[in-house]
Design a protein around this motif. Structure first.
Motif, PDB file in Angstrom:
ATOM      1  N   GLN A 179      29.759  24.480 -25.061  1.00  0.00           N
ATOM      2  CA  GLN A 179      28.925  23.598 -24.232  1.00  0.00           C
ATOM      3  C   GLN A 179      27.594  24.264 -23.906  1.00  0.00           C
ATOM      4  OE1 GLN A 179      31.591  22.913 -20.942  1.00  0.00           O
ATOM      5  NE2 GLN A 179      32.611  21.186 -21.937  1.00  0.00           N
ATOM      6  N   ALA A 180      27.626  25.576 -23.662  1.00  0.00           N
ATOM      7  CA  ALA A 180      26.398  26.308 -23.354  1.00  0.00           C
ATOM      8  C   ALA A 180      25.442  26.319 -24.543  1.00  0.00           C
ATOM      9  CB  ALA A 180      26.739  27.739 -22.941  1.00  0.00           C
ATOM     10  N   ARG A 181      25.979  26.498 -25.737  1.00  0.00           N
ATOM     11  CA  ARG A 181      25.135  26.521 -26.939  1.00  0.00           C
ATOM     12  C   ARG A 181      24.379  25.220 -27.107  1.00  0.00           C
ATOM     13  NH1 ARG A 181      27.050  29.923 -32.130  1.00  0.00           N
ATOM     14  NH2 ARG A 181      25.028  29.110 -32.720  1.00  0.00           N
ATOM     15  N   ALA A 182      25.024  24.131 -26.717  1.00  0.00           N
ATOM     16  CA  ALA A 182      24.376  22.824 -26.845  1.00  0.00           C
ATOM     17  C   ALA A 182      23.287  22.615 -25.801  1.00  0.00           C
ATOM     18  CB  ALA A 182      25.424  21.714 -26.734  1.00  0.00           C
ATOM     19  N   LYS A 183      23.306  23.418 -24.751  1.00  0.00           N
ATOM     20  CA  LYS A 183      22.356  23.247 -23.650  1.00  0.00           C
ATOM     21  C   LYS A 183      21.128  24.138 -23.754  1.00  0.00           C
ATOM     22  CE  LYS A 183      25.940  22.044 -20.248  1.00  0.00           C
ATOM     23  NZ  LYS A 183      26.621  22.487 -19.004  1.00  0.00           N
ATOM     24  N   ILE A 184      21.168  25.151 -24.638  1.00  0.00           N
ATOM     25  CA  ILE A 184      20.092  26.143 -24.638  1.00  0.00           C
ATOM     26  C   ILE A 184      19.257  26.098 -25.910  1.00  0.00           C
ATOM     27  CG2 ILE A 184      21.395  27.690 -23.135  1.00  0.00           C
ATOM     28  CD1 ILE A 184      22.009  29.430 -25.569  1.00  0.00           C
ATOM     29  N   SER A 185      18.053  26.626 -25.790  1.00  0.00           N
ATOM     30  CA  SER A 185      17.188  26.873 -26.940  1.00  0.00           C
ATOM     31  C   SER A 185      17.037  28.389 -27.074  1.00  0.00           C
ATOM     32  CB  SER A 185      15.808  26.236 -26.740  1.00  0.00           C
ATOM     33  OG  SER A 185      15.893  24.837 -26.707  1.00  0.00           O
ATOM     34  N   VAL A 186      17.620  28.939 -28.118  1.00  0.00           N
ATOM     35  CA  VAL A 186      17.551  30.382 -28.324  1.00  0.00           C
ATOM     36  C   VAL A 186      16.169  30.730 -28.862  1.00  0.00           C
ATOM     37  CG1 VAL A 186      18.512  32.350 -29.600  1.00  0.00           C
ATOM     38  CG2 VAL A 186      20.026  30.523 -28.754  1.00  0.00           C
ATOM     39  N   PRO A 187      15.473  31.662 -28.232  1.00  0.00           N
ATOM     40  CA  PRO A 187      14.126  32.015 -28.704  1.00  0.00           C
ATOM     41  C   PRO A 187      14.167  32.683 -30.067  1.00  0.00           C
ATOM     42  CG  PRO A 187      14.859  33.545 -27.016  1.00  0.00           C
ATOM     43  CD  PRO A 187      15.879  32.440 -27.053  1.00  0.00           C
ATOM     44  N   PRO A 188      13.101  32.600 -30.830  1.00  0.00           N
ATOM     45  CA  PRO A 188      13.077  33.221 -32.159  1.00  0.00           C
ATOM     46  C   PRO A 188      13.141  34.743 -32.059  1.00  0.00           C
ATOM     47  CG  PRO A 188      10.896  32.455 -31.545  1.00  0.00           C
ATOM     48  CD  PRO A 188      11.831  31.927 -30.511  1.00  0.00           C
TER      49      PRO A 188
END
Length: 321
Positions: A179-188
């Motif tokens: 669920q957390a992965r779907a909520k975040i934008s991981v920076p490059p």
């Protein structure tokens, strides 16, 4: 025939029958069990434990997570519980036995445990007293430093008969991560994890194979692996390279997470002249991994995930249109 003899003719066979039935029931449930210890030995656990003594405050967190029947535990060196599960321990009225490094065998006897848990290493290890503990109750040895809390939970689940609880906690956490992965934008770019202490003392950097890095990797981050040649300790470390302060200048990740860091430590890192050219400092992408992040157990792992979501939430999660 006397009444006593008559009763014994019926009562004794009945008692033996009940004992046999209990033995068969325990065997059907998988007891006794042979537990393979982290030090290569094996411990026979005759029946499902009802009173577990944890000599390691780090392991206690995982025992609490699987709802093992803890009767007492060693504490941290400050004679307290870890903050991430302090409320759980207090709700269960868990008894404090001794501070880490100060084993009290009289207390161990007083608890009357039927299983004792010892860690192989760490400041809270009581391995030196293994022989004494084994005179009190079956004693198992686990290594919390070389594996994830999930693997430790599985092993403790086997030792305590709480395998289903362990599996439920792991599944629950896996869902939290998804669920957390779907909520975040991981920076490059890559990320690293640093226990920032400044000049004059080691500044441990998490390895890519360590539990901290694996947790962030499960959220989608690509982890920077520090140069093993920076290691200043003689003993090999699986989770951290204990680097000098000067080695920090050679890190290349665009994002840095600081262990056990309040905001003032993050600010100190960002304004340290020696670290001014670090990519993460230049991009102002330096974050606390959480005040309780040094030991990763079920409770602190959830805190870490929560904070990552807070810091890297997608715009929609922040209420942006």
């Amino acid at each position: 025939m006397s009444k006593t003899n008559l009763l014994s003719r019926f009562i004794m066979p009945l008692a033996l029958l009940l004992l046999a039935f209990q033995g068969q029931a325990q065997a059907a449930e998988g007891w006794p069990r042979e537990f393979k210890n982290a030090d290569g030995t094996t411990t026979s656990i005759p029946a499902q434990p009802k009173r577990v003594l944890s000599t390691s405050v780090t392991v206690t967190g995982t025992l609490l997570a699987i709802d093992a029947p803890l009767a007492g535990s060693a504490t941290g060196s400050n004679n307290d519980w870890y903050a991430q599960w302090d409320s759980v321990a207090k709700a269960k009225k868990l008894e404090k036995l001794w501070p880490a490094g100060s084993v009290d065998l009289e207390q161990a006897y007083a608890v009357a445990p039927d299983l004792i848990v010892v860690s192989t290493g760490g400041a809270d290890s009581a391995k030196a007293q293994l022989a004494e503990f084994r005179k009190i109750a079956p004693t198992i040895v686990v290594d919390y430093g070389g594996q994830t809390w999930q693997k430790l939970a599985e092993k403790l689940g086997v030792a305590t008969g709480h395998e289903q609880n362990a599996a439920a906690r792991i599944a629950e956490f896996d869902q939290t991560v998804q669920q957390a992965r779907a909520k975040i934008s991981v920076p490059p770019g890559k990320a690293n994890i640093i226990s920032f202490n400044g000049a004059g003392i080691p500044n441990p950097i998490a390895t890519a194979r360590g539990v901290h890095s694996r947790l962030l990797a499960s959220l989608g981050f690509t982890m920077e692996d520090p140069n093993p040649a920076w290691q200043t300790t003689i003993k090999a470390q699986n989770d951290f390279v204990w680097a000098t302060y000067e080695n920090l200048t050679q890190l290349t990740a665009e994002t840095s997470f600081l262990l056990r860091a309040p905001q003032e430590r993050v600010d100190a890192f960002l304004h340290d002249p020696m670290l001014a050219n670090l990519p993460s400092v230049k991009s102002r992408r330096v974050y606390s991994l959480g005040i309780n992040s040094f030991r990763v157990d079920y409770y602190s792992a959830n805190e870490i995930v929560r904070d990552v979501v807070k810091n890297f939430a997608k715009p929609a999660e922040n209420g942006a249109q």
